[in-house]
Design an enzyme around this catalytic site. Structure first.
Site, PDB file in Angstrom:
ATOM      1  N   ASP B  30       0.881  -1.165   0.000  1.00  0.00           N
ATOM      2  CA  ASP B  30       0.000   0.000   0.000  1.00  0.00           C
ATOM      3  C   ASP B  30       0.920   1.217   0.000  1.00  0.00           C
ATOM      4  OD1 ASP B  30      -1.637   2.138   0.568  1.00  0.00           O
ATOM      5  OD2 ASP B  30      -2.394   1.358   2.469  1.00  0.00           O
ATOM      6  N   LYS B  92       3.064  11.092  -3.340  1.00  0.00           N
ATOM      7  CA  LYS B  92       2.005  10.466  -4.135  1.00  0.00           C
ATOM      8  C   LYS B  92       1.132  11.518  -4.815  1.00  0.00           C
ATOM      9  CE  LYS B  92      -1.526   6.862  -3.486  1.00  0.00           C
ATOM     10  NZ  LYS B  92      -2.094   5.999  -2.440  1.00  0.00           N
ATOM     11  N   GLU B 191      -7.259   0.487  -4.466  1.00  0.00           N
ATOM     12  CA  GLU B 191      -7.250   0.387  -3.012  1.00  0.00           C
ATOM     13  C   GLU B 191      -8.577  -0.146  -2.434  1.00  0.00           C
ATOM     14  OE1 GLU B 191      -5.882   4.305  -2.013  1.00  0.00           O
ATOM     15  OE2 GLU B 191      -3.877   3.873  -2.784  1.00  0.00           O
ATOM     16  N   ASP B 213     -12.844   5.452   2.203  1.00  0.00           N
ATOM     17  CA  ASP B 213     -11.403   5.527   2.504  1.00  0.00           C
ATOM     18  C   ASP B 213     -10.985   6.966   2.752  1.00  0.00           C
ATOM     19  OD1 ASP B 213      -8.650   5.608   2.549  1.00  0.00           O
ATOM     20  OD2 ASP B 213      -8.362   4.367   0.768  1.00  0.00           O
TER      21      ASP B 213
HETATM   22 MG    MG Z   1      -4.470   4.752   2.003  1.00  0.00          MG
END
Ligand code: MG
Ligand code: ADP
Lengths: 107, 623
Positions: B30, B92, B191, B213
């Site tokens: 992840d 990211k 994800e 999320d």
């Molecule tokens: Mg995450």
């Protein structure tokens, strides 16, 4: 005598080769392993050697070494999706038995 | 022959050593904005892998030091205040983005960007300029080393998770980073899907699964449907600028206000304050109240007060949930499970609000920080071929924004609507607009707007060699194909003549996440305006077409009219031309009618003349 690709397999091989950026074609072969004796190998080929047989399928080179050819002659490679797994499937007319682990076969 | 149980084979590099007696070492990674994790299946159970100090989460922070070493993780994060230019956080957010996108974010980022000639933004550090791909690779390298150390062998490959929103360029850049880190990417996995897999929802009853999320800097909601072991992503949504960091900001602002200090802080001080705010927030997930000390000032912050600070932020996430639900055409009652993902779902208020909105208790018993990595590990294990009989688990994706073609007058014809699951092929027929037209220009666009100029242009190509025919007679079949990797190819064929043209679209930098959310925002805000604009364009196109037809007819058959008749038509032509340049739909429509009426008689005379000519032609030919 030949080892060939289905259209789906050819498409995937072509794309894989494109992505890799080099390679003459793919090598289809066998090696000894697993519980039933033999397993398939699928590799990129950068150099064709003297004892290789080269087949053309959908404009792609399918390269098989002489030793393997006896066991996989007539095989058609398909590209399939089984659940989350995508990969090549060998439709090999020479196969008599497959082992429980799905990894090897006998002829 | 036996049931087909042969394992599927992959193409490998020549001379790859294969030892099948050992399971292949495969991990799930992840690669998060704030924290990254690596997990692996051991004894059939996915477990997160810890570093030598027993910590699972690796802060996604990279520090470039003067002595040419690189430090990754908590140390790097902690040095962010003392060495802000060389400590890269939240990389990211930058990966796979163009310079322009990044410069828009630049104001909030304390880095010095180099605008070199490459498309990638480069960050100036003591070790020279670093691209986001390189920075991400440093994080991945550490995770890979950790995995190889814990598992005791070379890694066969990894499944790396990406937000559902990631476009082609961002996915590609993530893969590049993995390659730089020496990791073989088995697959990139969304994800939310990874989280659902971690809960074993794939093995459960069928139904709709919502994945909520809320991470450090992003919020993603995904609506998945599970049917006969097949996962389908019905819709994705979210807010690319909403996360725990915003909670921190809310607290930091509160501190600045309460303590009466200047909000204009230099980067190092800013980061110190944010750290404090973050600690306060995390403390409030378990404590009802906590003491906040900043410089000489101190005060108590209660959970209830904190909840008030974040109410608008949580409300924004719920709004995105409602939109995704609407997109997916799913009713609340159809939802079988709601899965909580991301460290920020530890905040009790977030859980309460989500529970309230979906009228059910969300699944949260797997650590929300780890659930994505665990699911990825399960997938990695399957893909590495370590599971003798893997249950069918087909993960389908959706396209995030509609794909379409520009038709006459800047209008967009949507061919593949947003949220269509891929792979997909959609076909639509078009025709030529003018007599004798031998080529058609195809302009492929992406976005939700009605006008091509407001959409993102993906590619242009031409279909040439159409045999001359009257307008509307040619049949051009345009087919959009999006493959499982999300890559689009478009073919256009004129079906009568068989001429064909084709283009494959490989976006060089893709749409940024922000661009996607912005475009979605705009499409909703501008829906009404767009509809009007579309109506106007349609009328303008109709007018243009009529003007051209009448002018062409006058040129070829003007002799069929007397002077007076001609003057009348000319007058109407003039009027329509004027109306067409304006923006009054009604006026254009009226003038179209007028010109149609004025040319009615002329049209029938032309028809007669054409029929006569046609007969004459045939007789000649047949003689
Ligand atoms: Mg995450
Ligand atoms: N106990 C907690 N209470 C509140 N927020 C938390 C807690 N633990 C972690 N967080 C927050 O979760 C966020 C990181 O979540 P994570 O899922 O790791 O992020 P990402 O996916 O963006 O990398 C940070 O904002 C962090 O402060």
């Amino acid at each position: 005598m030949a080892v060939s690709l289905t259209e789906a397999a050819a498409k995937h091989v072509r794309r894989s080769l494109d992505k890799r950026g080099k390679g003459e074609g793919i090598r289809v072969g066998i090696r000894t392993t697993g519980c039933s004796g033999m397993a398939y190998v699928l590799e990129y080929v950068d150099e064709v050697s003297a004892e290789d047989e080269v087949f053309e399928s959908h404009g792609l080179k399918v390269i098989v070494d002489a030793n393997s050819l006896d066991f996989i002659d007539g095989t058609e490679l398909d590209f399939v999706r089984e659940g989350v797994n995508e990969g090549f499937k060998f439709n090999n007319p020479n196969v008599r038995g497959e082992c429980g682990c799905g990894e090897s076969f006998s002829v | 022959m036996k049931k087909n149980t042969m394992a599927l084979v992959q193409i490998v590099e020549p001379n790859t050593p294969v030892d099948k007696s050992q399971p292949r070492l495969a991990v799930g990674i992840d690669l998060g904005t704030t924290n990254s994790l690596v997990a692996s299946v051991r004894n059939d159970v996915p477990v997160p892998l810890a570093d030598t100090q027993g910590r699972f989460a690796l802060a996604s922070a990279v520090r470039y030091l003067k002595d040419n070493t690189v430090s990754v993780g908590r140390d790097a994060k902690q040095c962010a205040s003392c060495d802000p230019y060389n400590c890269i956080l939240s990389v990211k957010r930058l990966i796979g983005r163009g310079l322009e996108d990044v410069q828009q974010l630049g104001e909030q980022l304390p880095y010095r960007f180099q605008d070199g000639d490459s498309q990638m933004p480069l960050i100036e550090t003591v070790q020279g300029c670093k691209s986001p791909v390189e920075v991400s690779a440093e994080i991945l390298k550490v995770l890979r080393q950790r995995a190889e150390q814990v598992l005791g062998g070379d890694l066969f490959g990894a499944v790396i998770t990406v937000p559902a929103y990631f476009d082609d360029a961002q996915r590609q850049a993530t893969k590049d980073a993995a390659r730089l880190a020496g990791i073989n990417v088995l697959r990139l996995l969304n994800e939310p899907t990874a989280a659902a897999v971690a809960y074993g929802l794939d093995k459960q009853a069928e139904g709709v699964i919502v994945v909520y999320d809320l991470g450090g800097g992003t919020f993603d909601v995904s609506i998945l449907r599970l049917t006969r072991g097949v996962f389908e992503v019905l819709a994705t949504g979210g807010d690319s600028a909403l996360g725990g960091d915003d909670f921190d900001h809310a607290i930091a602002n509160w501190i600045v206000q309460q303590a009466g200090v200047s909000s204009d802080l230099e980067p190092g001080e800013q980061r110190r304050l944010m750290r404090l705010a973050c600690d306060v927030k995390e403390a409030l997930s378990s404590a009802e109240s906590t003491l906040v000390q900043y410089k000489a000032w101190q005060a108590e912050l209660s959970r209830a007060d904190f909840e008030q600070l974040i109410t608008p932020l949580v409300a924004r996430s719920l709004k995105a949930c409602r939109r995704a639900l609407r997109d997916s055409d799913v009713e609340l009652e159809e939802i079988a499970a709601v899965v909580m993902v991301g460290g920020s779902t530890r905040v009790p208020y977030v859980r309460e609000q989500v529970a309230h909105m979906f009228a059910r208790e969300p699944l949260a018993d797997i650590d929300p920080d780890k659930v994505v990595a665990l699911g990825a590990a399960l997938q990695a294990d399957v893909l590495a071929g370590n599971q003798a009989d893997s249950d069918n688990l087909l993960l389908l994706d959706v396209i995030p924004l509609s794909l379409g073609l520009e038709t006459m007058g800047d209008l967009v014809e949507k061919i593949v609507p947003r949220n269509t699951t891929i792979p997909v092929t959609r076909t639509q027929d078009f025709t030529t607009a003018r007599d004798g037209q031998t080529a058609i220009a195809l302009h492929i666009v992406q976005g939700e707007r009605e006008l091509a100029s407001a959409s993102r242009s993906l590619a242009r190509f031409e279909l040439r060699g159409i045999p001359p025919m009257v307008a509307g007679a040619a049949k051009v079949r345009v087919s959009f194909q999006v493959d499982a990797d999300g890559l689009l190819s478009v073919t256009a064929t004129e079906t009568r003549s068989g001429v064909e043209a084709r283009v494959e679209i490989k976006p060089s930098y893709g749409l940024s996440e922000d661009a996607i959310s912005r475009m979605l925002e705009e499409s909703i805000e501008n829906a009404e305006q767009d509809r009007k604009a579309r109506g106007l364009r349609e009328q303008q196109v109709n007018a243009q077409r009529l003007l051209e037809t009448v002018r062409a007819a006058l040129q070829s058959d003007g002799n069929l009219l007397n002077e007076q008749e001609r003057a009348l038509i000319d007058e109407q032509l003039e009027k329509l031309e004027q109306a067409q340049q304006g923006d009054e739909i009604g006026a254009i429509a009226r003038q179209i009618q007028q010109l149609n009426a004025a040319t009615h008689e002329f049209a029938s005379r032309r028809m007669d003349a054409t029929v006569k000519r046609a007969f004459a032609g045939r007789q000649l030919e047949e003689v």
